[in-house]
Each structure stands twice: as C-alpha cells, then as structure tokens.
Scaffold this motif. Sequence first.
Motif, PDB file in Angstrom:
ATOM      1  N   ARG A  48      69.223  17.899  37.100  1.00 40.58           N
ATOM      2  CA  ARG A  48      68.491  19.084  36.655  1.00 40.58           C
ATOM      3  C   ARG A  48      66.982  18.924  36.692  1.00 40.58           C
ATOM      4  NH1 ARG A  48      72.597  20.539  31.649  1.00 40.58           N
ATOM      5  NH2 ARG A  48      74.407  20.858  33.034  1.00 40.58           N
ATOM      6  N   LYS A  49      66.484  17.695  36.603  1.00 42.61           N
ATOM      7  CA  LYS A  49      65.034  17.474  36.632  1.00 42.61           C
ATOM      8  C   LYS A  49      64.560  16.972  37.996  1.00 42.61           C
ATOM      9  CE  LYS A  49      64.647  16.599  31.672  1.00 42.61           C
ATOM     10  NZ  LYS A  49      64.203  15.639  30.620  1.00 42.61           N
ATOM     11  N   MET A  50      65.492  16.958  38.935  1.00 43.61           N
ATOM     12  CA  MET A  50      65.165  16.461  40.268  1.00 43.61           C
ATOM     13  C   MET A  50      64.459  17.544  41.082  1.00 43.61           C
ATOM     14  SD  MET A  50      67.902  14.563  42.747  1.00 43.61           S
ATOM     15  CE  MET A  50      67.377  13.678  44.191  1.00 43.61           C
ATOM     16  N   GLU A  51      63.504  17.164  41.907  1.00 45.36           N
ATOM     17  CA  GLU A  51      62.776  18.114  42.738  1.00 45.36           C
ATOM     18  C   GLU A  51      63.692  18.716  43.794  1.00 45.36           C
ATOM     19  OE1 GLU A  51      59.234  16.653  44.473  1.00 45.36           O
ATOM     20  OE2 GLU A  51      58.312  16.056  42.565  1.00 45.36           O
ATOM     21  N   ASP A  52      63.453  19.997  44.068  1.00 41.85           N
ATOM     22  CA  ASP A  52      64.203  20.697  45.119  1.00 41.85           C
ATOM     23  C   ASP A  52      63.811  20.102  46.471  1.00 41.85           C
ATOM     24  OD1 ASP A  52      65.381  22.392  46.901  1.00 41.85           O
ATOM     25  OD2 ASP A  52      64.831  24.212  45.854  1.00 41.85           O
ATOM     26  N   GLY A  53      64.800  19.537  47.171  1.00 41.27           N
ATOM     27  CA  GLY A  53      64.538  18.925  48.466  1.00 41.27           C
ATOM     28  C   GLY A  53      65.833  18.438  49.076  1.00 41.27           C
ATOM     29  N   PRO A  54      65.765  17.833  50.256  1.00 42.72           N
ATOM     30  CA  PRO A  54      66.976  17.376  50.951  1.00 42.72           C
ATOM     31  C   PRO A  54      67.855  16.460  50.105  1.00 42.72           C
ATOM     32  CG  PRO A  54      65.086  17.265  52.411  1.00 42.72           C
ATOM     33  CD  PRO A  54      64.547  17.599  51.053  1.00 42.72           C
ATOM     34  N   GLU A  55      67.245  15.543  49.360  1.00 43.62           N
ATOM     35  CA  GLU A  55      68.034  14.612  48.547  1.00 43.62           C
ATOM     36  C   GLU A  55      68.779  15.343  47.436  1.00 43.62           C
ATOM     37  OE1 GLU A  55      67.575  10.477  45.909  1.00 43.62           O
ATOM     38  OE2 GLU A  55      65.796  11.485  46.723  1.00 43.62           O
ATOM     39  N   PHE A  56      68.112  16.319  46.822  1.00 39.86           N
ATOM     40  CA  PHE A  56      68.743  17.109  45.761  1.00 39.86           C
ATOM     41  C   PHE A  56      69.975  17.825  46.291  1.00 39.86           C
ATOM     42  CE2 PHE A  56      69.277  21.375  43.964  1.00 39.86           C
ATOM     43  CZ  PHE A  56      69.561  21.059  42.644  1.00 39.86           C
ATOM     44  N   TRP A  57      69.836  18.510  47.434  1.00 39.23           N
ATOM     45  CA  TRP A  57      70.948  19.290  47.979  1.00 39.23           C
ATOM     46  C   TRP A  57      72.060  18.377  48.506  1.00 39.23           C
ATOM     47  CZ3 TRP A  57      71.288  23.978  46.452  1.00 39.23           C
ATOM     48  CH2 TRP A  57      70.132  24.714  46.152  1.00 39.23           C
ATOM     49  N   GLN A  58      71.689  17.219  48.992  1.00 41.52           N
ATOM     50  CA  GLN A  58      72.708  16.269  49.446  1.00 41.52           C
ATOM     51  C   GLN A  58      73.572  15.798  48.274  1.00 41.52           C
ATOM     52  OE1 GLN A  58      71.109  12.735  51.240  1.00 41.52           O
ATOM     53  NE2 GLN A  58      73.086  11.973  51.932  1.00 41.52           N
ATOM     54  N   LYS A  59      72.917  15.535  47.156  1.00 45.82           N
ATOM     55  CA  LYS A  59      73.659  15.082  45.971  1.00 45.82           C
ATOM     56  C   LYS A  59      74.464  16.232  45.349  1.00 45.82           C
ATOM     57  CE  LYS A  59      70.871  11.076  44.699  1.00 45.82           C
ATOM     58  NZ  LYS A  59      70.102  10.398  43.640  1.00 45.82           N
ATOM     59  N   LEU A  60      73.877  17.418  45.327  1.00 41.13           N
ATOM     60  CA  LEU A  60      74.582  18.569  44.771  1.00 41.13           C
ATOM     61  C   LEU A  60      75.832  18.894  45.592  1.00 41.13           C
ATOM     62  CD1 LEU A  60      74.598  20.749  42.588  1.00 41.13           C
ATOM     63  CD2 LEU A  60      73.235  22.198  44.127  1.00 41.13           C
ATOM     64  N   HIS A  61      75.753  18.648  46.887  1.00 39.39           N
ATOM     65  CA  HIS A  61      76.893  18.889  47.786  1.00 39.39           C
ATOM     66  C   HIS A  61      78.123  18.087  47.350  1.00 39.39           C
ATOM     67  CE1 HIS A  61      78.868  20.026  51.494  1.00 39.39           C
ATOM     68  NE2 HIS A  61      79.091  18.755  51.809  1.00 39.39           N
ATOM     69  N   GLN A  62      77.917  16.945  46.711  1.00 38.54           N
ATOM     70  CA  GLN A  62      79.021  16.068  46.313  1.00 38.54           C
ATOM     71  C   GLN A  62      79.622  16.433  44.962  1.00 38.54           C
ATOM     72  OE1 GLN A  62      77.473  12.044  46.501  1.00 38.54           O
ATOM     73  NE2 GLN A  62      76.353  12.475  48.383  1.00 38.54           N
ATOM     74  N   VAL A  63      78.960  17.317  44.228  1.00 42.11           N
ATOM     75  CA  VAL A  63      79.379  17.614  42.854  1.00 42.11           C
ATOM     76  C   VAL A  63      80.704  18.379  42.796  1.00 42.11           C
ATOM     77  CG1 VAL A  63      78.781  18.908  40.758  1.00 42.11           C
ATOM     78  CG2 VAL A  63      77.045  17.517  41.922  1.00 42.11           C
ATOM     79  N   ALA A  64      80.795  19.468  43.547  1.00 42.76           N
ATOM     80  CA  ALA A  64      81.982  20.327  43.467  1.00 42.76           C
ATOM     81  C   ALA A  64      83.282  19.590  43.811  1.00 42.76           C
ATOM     82  CB  ALA A  64      81.804  21.546  44.361  1.00 42.76           C
ATOM     83  N   PRO A  65      83.325  18.791  44.891  1.00 44.50           N
ATOM     84  CA  PRO A  65      84.575  18.067  45.184  1.00 44.50           C
ATOM     85  C   PRO A  65      84.987  17.103  44.072  1.00 44.50           C
ATOM     86  CG  PRO A  65      83.115  18.032  47.088  1.00 44.50           C
ATOM     87  CD  PRO A  65      82.316  18.580  45.952  1.00 44.50           C
ATOM     88  N   ILE A  66      84.021  16.467  43.441  1.00 39.00           N
ATOM     89  CA  ILE A  66      84.340  15.513  42.363  1.00 39.00           C
ATOM     90  C   ILE A  66      84.914  16.248  41.159  1.00 39.00           C
ATOM     91  CG2 ILE A  66      83.327  13.900  40.699  1.00 39.00           C
ATOM     92  CD1 ILE A  66      81.303  13.121  42.902  1.00 39.00           C
ATOM     93  N   ILE A  67      84.282  17.366  40.790  1.00 39.46           N
ATOM     94  CA  ILE A  67      84.775  18.151  39.652  1.00 39.46           C
ATOM     95  C   ILE A  67      86.163  18.713  39.959  1.00 39.46           C
ATOM     96  CG2 ILE A  67      84.385  20.231  38.286  1.00 39.46           C
ATOM     97  CD1 ILE A  67      81.406  19.697  38.490  1.00 39.46           C
ATOM     98  N   LYS A  68      86.345  19.197  41.178  1.00 37.79           N
ATOM     99  CA  LYS A  68      87.659  19.752  41.574  1.00 37.79           C
ATOM    100  C   LYS A  68      88.747  18.685  41.448  1.00 37.79           C
ATOM    101  CE  LYS A  68      90.551  22.612  43.785  1.00 37.79           C
ATOM    102  NZ  LYS A  68      90.283  23.307  45.049  1.00 37.79           N
ATOM    103  N   GLU A  69      88.455  17.479  41.905  1.00 38.83           N
ATOM    104  CA  GLU A  69      89.431  16.388  41.808  1.00 38.83           C
ATOM    105  C   GLU A  69      89.792  16.100  40.357  1.00 38.83           C
ATOM    106  OE1 GLU A  69      89.893  11.622  42.901  1.00 38.83           O
ATOM    107  OE2 GLU A  69      88.065  12.698  43.436  1.00 38.83           O
ATOM    108  N   ARG A  70      88.792  16.035  39.495  1.00 37.17           N
ATOM    109  CA  ARG A  70      89.045  15.742  38.082  1.00 37.17           C
ATOM    110  C   ARG A  70      89.882  16.842  37.430  1.00 37.17           C
ATOM    111  NH1 ARG A  70      82.936  13.709  36.291  1.00 37.17           N
ATOM    112  NH2 ARG A  70      82.969  11.737  37.473  1.00 37.17           N
ATOM    113  N   MET A  71      89.553  18.085  37.735  1.00 39.65           N
ATOM    114  CA  MET A  71      90.301  19.205  37.153  1.00 39.65           C
ATOM    115  C   MET A  71      91.755  19.189  37.598  1.00 39.65           C
ATOM    116  SD  MET A  71      87.736  22.519  37.043  1.00 39.65           S
ATOM    117  CE  MET A  71      87.486  22.596  38.811  1.00 39.65           C
ATOM    118  N   MET A  72      91.981  18.917  38.874  1.00 40.65           N
ATOM    119  CA  MET A  72      93.350  18.939  39.386  1.00 40.65           C
ATOM    120  C   MET A  72      94.170  17.775  38.856  1.00 40.65           C
ATOM    121  SD  MET A  72      93.360  20.486  43.225  1.00 40.65           S
ATOM    122  CE  MET A  72      95.149  20.516  43.133  1.00 40.65           C
ATOM    123  N   LYS A  73      93.571  16.622  38.766  1.00 44.13           N
ATOM    124  CA  LYS A  73      94.308  15.462  38.252  1.00 44.13           C
ATOM    125  C   LYS A  73      94.603  15.602  36.764  1.00 44.13           C
ATOM    126  CE  LYS A  73      93.048  12.110  41.792  1.00 44.13           C
ATOM    127  NZ  LYS A  73      92.361  10.843  42.126  1.00 44.13           N
TER     128      LYS A  73
END
Length: 520
Positions: free
Chosen positions: A461-486
């Motif tokens: 949330r405090k990270m600057e908007d940029g390529p690294e931010f969006w790259q890391k955000l891209h990984q969030v949804a699959p991880i949350i989905k896995e946890r919810m399903m398991k």
Amino acid sequence: MSLHQRKGDFILQEMKLASNKSILFGVCKQEMLQKKNAVLVDGVILNGPIMDSKAGETFVEEACKIIMEEVVQKADDVTEKVCEWQAPEELKQILDLEMRDTGECHQKILQHCRDVIKYSVKTNHPRFFNQLYAGIDYYSLVARFITEALNPSVYTYEVSPVFLLVEEAVIKKMIEFIGWEEGDGIFNPGGSVSNMYAMNLARYKFCPEIKEKGLSGLPRLVLFASEECHYSMKKAASFLGIGTENVYFIKTDERGKMIPEELEKQVQRARKEGSAPFLVCATAGTTVLGAFDPLDKIADICEKHGLWLHVDASWGGSALISRKHHRLLHGIHRADSVAWNPHKMLLAGIQCCALLVKDNSGLLKRCYSAEAAYLFQQDKFYDVSYDTGDKSIQCSRRPDAFKFWLMWKALGTTGLEERVNRALALARYLVEEIKKREGFQLLLEPEYANVCFWYIPPSLRKMEDGPEFWQKLHQVAPIIKERMMKKGSMMLGYQPHRGKVNFFRQVVISPQELIESKKN
C-alpha cells in the motif's frame, strides 16, 4: 489403516460380492431353465427379470434423500464449505474411479453419491462468485428432476408433445421481450452453440448455395466482433471453415464497448480488400467487464452495409425482463438474431440457452434441415409443423425450455424482474462497500453485475506506482484464490485483462446471498 490396506480390504469385499452375485445369478438362471416356458436365445433368457424394480425404486428414494440433505437443504448455509479441495491424484484415489466387471451393492453406490457431492463445488453456496451463474432455483430444479426421470428428446411432437409446446411458448415470450412482432428460435446446449448457429445462419442467408455446394467458389467471408466478445466467436469461425483470421476484432473504449466508428472503418477495409462482409456480432454483457455495446449505432452500420446483426446477450439478455434495466439493451429489437441464456442471471439451471431469430419465414429450418424420412415423415396423423427438431443440428435434444417455463410459471414475470433488480442492487452495494475499505480498488464503475477490483495487501500500500508494484500485485489474486479454495470459504474469479494485472471479478446474483444488517 493405510490406503493400501483399505484398498486391499475393498478388493476382497468386492470379490466376495462378485462371487455371491455369480452364484445367485447361476441359481436364478438354472431355475428359469427348469421352467417349461423359458425363452432362451443365444444363451440369454428373454422372459426372466433383468433388474429388480423394487430395489431400484428403493435406491432412487435413498439417493433423493441424500440429494435433499446434502445439496438442497445446505444450499443457503454459509457455514458449509464451497468446495472440499483435493489435488487431482488424491481425488482419484478417494473416488475409486475404476469400473469393474461386476457391479457394486447399492450401499456402495450411495456412498459414491455422497462422495461426489462432498468433493464437488457447491455452485448453490452463498459464497460462490466464480462464474456468471450461481444459486439454486427450486422450481427449475424440480423441472430437471422431471425431465431426467422422463428422459425425453425434443425433436418430434409424437415423442415429446408437452416439451415441444412448452418450448414454443417460452420462445414466443422471449421474442416479445426483445421487441419483435414475430420470430423463431430454438434452445441449444450453451451460448457458444447459439453463437455458432447464428454465424452459420447469417452465412446461409448471405449465400444459400453453401448448404449444398460447400465452401468452394465462395469469396473470402469476413465477420466483425468486438475485442471483448466471447471466445466462442473465434471457435465458431474455425469450426465453420470461415477461419479465425477472417474475424475482424473491433476496438473498444475504456469500458469495453465496441466503438461504432471503428466498426465502420473495418467494414470499409474489408470491402477494399475484396472480401465479403456478412455478419456483425455485438455483445450485450461482456464476460469480464459486463459491457453493453451501443446496439442502435451498430444496427445503423449493419443496415447501411446489408450485414446480419447478431447480439450475443447470453449474459446480459436477462436485463430485458427488468423495466428498470432493459435500457442496457436499447436497440436490440433491430438485431437479426439474439443469443440469451436464462441459466445465468435468472437461475434456470445449466443449461438453458436460446437462439432467437427475427425471421419467421422458416429460415432456421431451411438452413439446418436434413429431412430424415425415418423421423420427419410428412404423412403423420397430426400437424407436422410441430416436429421442430429439423431446425436443430442435433437429433437428440434436451427439453431445456421446461425448467425456464416452470420457474416462470411459479415466479411470474414480476418475480423474474425482481431477481434481476436484486442482483444489480447487490452489485451496487458491493461497489459502495469496496470504496469504503482500505486496500480495495475498483477497476471501473460497473455497468452490470460484474464487479472488478484489486485487493492491495498492506505490504504494497505504501509502494510507489510502477512496474515493480504492478508485478507484485499481479501475484496477489492467485495466492488469495488458492487460500480461499483450500479453506473452502469462497470461490471468486480473477484474470488479467487488456494490459491490466490480475484482478478479481465478483458476480453477485445468487438469491441465497444476504446482506447482514448493520449494527448501530
């Protein structure tokens, strides 16, 4: 006890059961042979029982009890799991998928039924938001029980009198909501098939000789669809021999709507290339963003160039039922064909999908008929115009209209309208709640029931908007989905889209979904 020990005990029990069945069958066969009236052909006794009807009836009763207890009665229980996740190889072992030479006893079959229910995804669950369908409608469910028990096939009136009349009545009513004075239609196994029907029908109208002469000698045919159209358009073009390269995808605006000016440009481009444009496929309710193309402006272009206009309203068509939201499909009455899936927002049960056609001259039948003499005899003792099966590419066809009809009879148009209005009100409620919560960011204001958003965890949330931010955000949804399903707590879809990193798409349409009252 280990898995191997359990498997060994199971095989031993099955061998004993098979032995007992073999002995019992041998005794029964011997008794039948001793009777003077035994009819034996090729070693098969033809006038002896092949199944135990009483035992079968008992099995059905016990199985229905399991369905009631484990599926129907738990449909609105939020404390139940949405899914009981198991990895594929583990699930194969649990389910015992092997089919053997000898049958199993009813108790084992009933246990298989329980296992199938336990390890299947509960799409009726209040926390199932994964697809464009959800929830349970009890009337359509009963309709499915009836049709499964009767096992009809909808092609001729003599075989399926009730269901053919039901389909005719439902199609007539759906045509009224589109705004046509007359029309034709047929229920198909999925919106993808309806879109393929429409594409082929448009091609047949453009060049009728293709039905008999085939593709040879035809000009290069081109069709147009938006960048946001359903992938079935590409599949249909491939399947029908048109070719995916001959689907011109039209640019869309930031909300996912087809840009009419871009369509005009592409039609002119195709003409200059010497191609033959024949079809425009507009979308009313796109899969990801829930966008509605500007149908009136697209219809103007189709009329100008003499193109067939098909509207894929598989998802958004149900808004036609709502006096409040039918404006989303303004101009749909100008379409030549419409795909509409009541199994989505209206909860008619998968699958329930209609292709509706404005033409009422018999175009649908002329395009698809094969006039099989053993099925569609013209000298029957009743009006053979009710033998509508020749309008379909299928022979055997399920009575899918019946579950929509029974549900409509039970709820009335007012009840169906309330279902649509409630779904869109739930979506609006969710949007407002997302706006209030830290870490949640809307992709855009939704036009329909598709609510698309990112969840940004505290670490980003405090990270600057940029390529690294969006790259890391891209990984969030699959991880949350896995946890919810398991955990089995929720099922929620996610995807990347048009250059945007993974985001959640929540579709809230289930009648089982309730909003908790706010505390003072």
